[in-house]
Structures are given as C-alpha cells and as structure tokens.
Design a protein around this motif. Structure first.
Motif, PDB file in Angstrom:
ATOM      1  N   ARG A   4       0.812  -1.220   0.000  1.00 53.04           N
ATOM      2  CA  ARG A   4       0.000   0.000   0.000  1.00 53.04           C
ATOM      3  C   ARG A   4       0.844   1.268   0.000  1.00 53.04           C
ATOM      4  NH1 ARG A   4      -2.631  -2.841   4.194  1.00 53.04           N
ATOM      5  NH2 ARG A   4      -1.863  -1.313   5.714  1.00 53.04           N
ATOM      6  N   LEU A   5       2.149   1.118   0.187  1.00 53.92           N
ATOM      7  CA  LEU A   5       3.016   2.288   0.284  1.00 53.92           C
ATOM      8  C   LEU A   5       3.073   3.071  -1.021  1.00 53.92           C
ATOM      9  CD1 LEU A   5       6.052   0.759   2.213  1.00 53.92           C
ATOM     10  CD2 LEU A   5       4.442   2.461   3.092  1.00 53.92           C
ATOM     11  N   THR A   6       3.196   4.384  -0.891  1.00 56.44           N
ATOM     12  CA  THR A   6       3.379   5.255  -2.051  1.00 56.44           C
ATOM     13  C   THR A   6       4.816   5.771  -2.076  1.00 56.44           C
ATOM     14  OG1 THR A   6       2.783   7.279  -0.858  1.00 56.44           O
ATOM     15  CG2 THR A   6       0.980   5.999  -1.851  1.00 56.44           C
ATOM     16  N   GLU A   7       5.231   6.268  -3.232  1.00 58.41           N
ATOM     17  CA  GLU A   7       6.575   6.846  -3.338  1.00 58.41           C
ATOM     18  C   GLU A   7       6.744   8.008  -2.363  1.00 58.41           C
ATOM     19  OE1 GLU A   7       8.014   7.656  -7.328  1.00 58.41           O
ATOM     20  OE2 GLU A   7       6.429   6.363  -8.148  1.00 58.41           O
ATOM     21  N   GLU A   8       5.690   8.819  -2.211  1.00 57.01           N
ATOM     22  CA  GLU A   8       5.761   9.981  -1.335  1.00 57.01           C
ATOM     23  C   GLU A   8       6.001   9.565   0.116  1.00 57.01           C
ATOM     24  OE1 GLU A   8       3.357   9.392  -3.546  1.00 57.01           O
ATOM     25  OE2 GLU A   8       3.973  10.881  -5.051  1.00 57.01           O
ATOM     26  N   GLU A   9       5.358   8.489   0.554  1.00 56.96           N
ATOM     27  CA  GLU A   9       5.548   8.016   1.926  1.00 56.96           C
ATOM     28  C   GLU A   9       6.986   7.558   2.162  1.00 56.96           C
ATOM     29  OE1 GLU A   9       1.293   6.203   3.346  1.00 56.96           O
ATOM     30  OE2 GLU A   9       2.307   5.183   1.682  1.00 56.96           O
ATOM     31  N   VAL A  10       7.536   6.832   1.207  1.00 59.31           N
ATOM     32  CA  VAL A  10       8.910   6.353   1.355  1.00 59.31           C
ATOM     33  C   VAL A  10       9.884   7.519   1.333  1.00 59.31           C
ATOM     34  CG1 VAL A  10      10.698   4.875   0.379  1.00 59.31           C
ATOM     35  CG2 VAL A  10       8.318   4.130   0.325  1.00 59.31           C
ATOM     36  N   GLN A  11       9.687   8.460   0.435  1.00 58.71           N
ATOM     37  CA  GLN A  11      10.578   9.619   0.358  1.00 58.71           C
ATOM     38  C   GLN A  11      10.499  10.460   1.618  1.00 58.71           C
ATOM     39  OE1 GLN A  11       9.176  11.317  -3.299  1.00 58.71           O
ATOM     40  NE2 GLN A  11      10.440   9.972  -4.591  1.00 58.71           N
ATOM     41  N   ARG A  12       9.322  10.534   2.217  1.00 59.80           N
ATOM     42  CA  ARG A  12       9.167  11.293   3.461  1.00 59.80           C
ATOM     43  C   ARG A  12       9.987  10.659   4.587  1.00 59.80           C
ATOM     44  NH1 ARG A  12       4.114  11.813   3.243  1.00 59.80           N
ATOM     45  NH2 ARG A  12       3.441  10.045   4.557  1.00 59.80           N
ATOM     46  N   VAL A  13       9.980   9.332   4.657  1.00 52.80           N
ATOM     47  CA  VAL A  13      10.792   8.645   5.657  1.00 52.80           C
ATOM     48  C   VAL A  13      12.274   8.918   5.415  1.00 52.80           C
ATOM     49  CG1 VAL A  13      11.481   6.383   6.557  1.00 52.80           C
ATOM     50  CG2 VAL A  13       9.078   6.848   6.073  1.00 52.80           C
TER      51      VAL A  13
END
Length: 224
Positions: A4-13
């Motif tokens: 369910r992860l998005t690119e934006e979520e990973v980049q935010r981390v």
C-alpha cells in the motif's frame, strides 16, 4: 502494508530519518569481526518488516531504535541479543565497550539502509512501472531474493567485494546459486549499485537502473 506504500511516503521517511550510522566511521565500524559478521537469530529483514507492520508505516531509524529497545518484541528480536554480544566482547577483553557499541551501530545502521533501499526499489517498480512485485522476509533472509513477480526473482546489491559483488566474488552467496536447482527454473534479475559515494545517505537505484530492471522483469530485456 508494504504493497500500500506510495513513493511519497517512502521519500518522506528518507527525509525524516536520522543518520543511521551516527558519527561512526567505516574503519571503526568494520573493526570488530564478531559484529561485522553477526546475524541475530531473528533475521534483520524479519525485524524490520515486523516493526513496519506494528507501526503501520515505514520506520525512521529513530522509530526502529525505539522499537528495538523499548518494546518486548523488539528487545527479543534485536535489542537484547545486540546488548548481549557487546557485553560478551567487553567482558572477555576482546573489544573496548565504545568500539563494540560503534561497530554495532554501524552493523544495524547499514542493515536499516539496506531495508529502506529495498522498500524504495519495490515501491518504485510497483508504482511507476506497474509490476506486481511481491516480497517476504523469508525470501530475503534465506534466498537473497528481495522481490519477485511470477518466476522472475529480483536481487538488489551494492557492490562490495568483501561481501557480495558480481556473480563470483564476495562471501554472500547470490540468489541464482542458492536457487539453481529449483524446478521449473527461475529467472534472475539483479540491480547492482556501485559503492555509495556519500556517507550516511540512502543509496538507491537510478531511474535508468529501474527502467532496465523493469524491462527484465517483464521479460523484454536481458537477464543478468
């Protein structure tokens, strides 16, 4: 969670996480062989994924440290075994405490960056290239397979002759050798990055790396 992860979520981390290696330098971090080569009974991949599922998001390094030291599950998987190894090295006179602690930070910090790199790669290939990649901690821990689609397996490597580089070098056995006798046979795709040039930053595949990997995973490019 992972799918369910998005690119934006990973980049935010990636932006929020603290420096996973702290102030530890390579010559210190790799100076304690008992820690450089250490694998806890709960594989790092298992612990990272368990933490992610518990939190409901990809953990920053500071969240992962809190999980490892402050929760019953985290202490059992990683925190207590890491402390026990440090204590044994110090009490037997094999290593000063500060050096052992620094080496453990290096070991866990690099494992964290490896996990984050694998999550980044999987999410990019799923979201941008629409490849239904799957992943599981056991496939990673036992077979060096970071993800797969159908009968095509993907491995992500950072070139390091000491550990694993290319098909024949390094002490880590690659997936294509571990799974060579599988019937019907698997196809193997590898993304191998050059060694990181910037200290303490997440080292990820380029867009070109991902484009080439996507073509191979679809069966339209040469396998490596």
């Amino acid at each position: 969670m992972l799918y369910r992860l998005t690119e934006e979520e990973v980049q935010r981390v990636c932006r929020r996480t603290e420096h996973a290696l702290g102030e530890v330098k390579r010559n210190v971090g790799e100076s304690v062989p008992q820690i450089v080569d250490w694998h806890p009974d709960f594989a790092f991949a298992h612990t990272f994924h368990f933490c992610m599922e518990q939190l409901g998001e990809v953990p920053t390094f500071q969240q992962f440290r809190e999980f490892s030291l402050g929760s019953a599950e985290g202490r059992k998987m990683l925190g207590d075994p890491a402390k026990a190894l440090i204590r044994d090295l110090v009490e037997t006179g094999k290593c000063p405490q500060r050096r052992a602690q620094a080496a453990m930070r290096w070991r866990i910090g690099n494992a964290y960056y490896g996990f984050l790199r694998e999550v980044y790669t999987l999410v990019k290939l799923r979201r941008k290239h629409h490849i239904d990649l799957r992943a599981h901690p056991l496939a990673d821990a036992l077979f060096r397979v970071d993800a797969w689609v159908g009968r095509r397996a993907l491995s992500l490597r950072v070139g390091n002759g000491k550990f694993r580089q290319g098909a024949a070098a390094g002490r880590k056995t690659p997936a294509e050798k571990l799974l060579t006798d599988v019937v019907p046979p698997l196809e193997f795709t590898t993304i191998e990055l050059a060694a990181a040039s910037t200290f303490g930053e997440l080292h990820v595949p380029t867009e070109l790396d991902l484009d080439h990997a996507a073509a191979r995973l679809r069966g339209t490019g040469p396998s490596l």
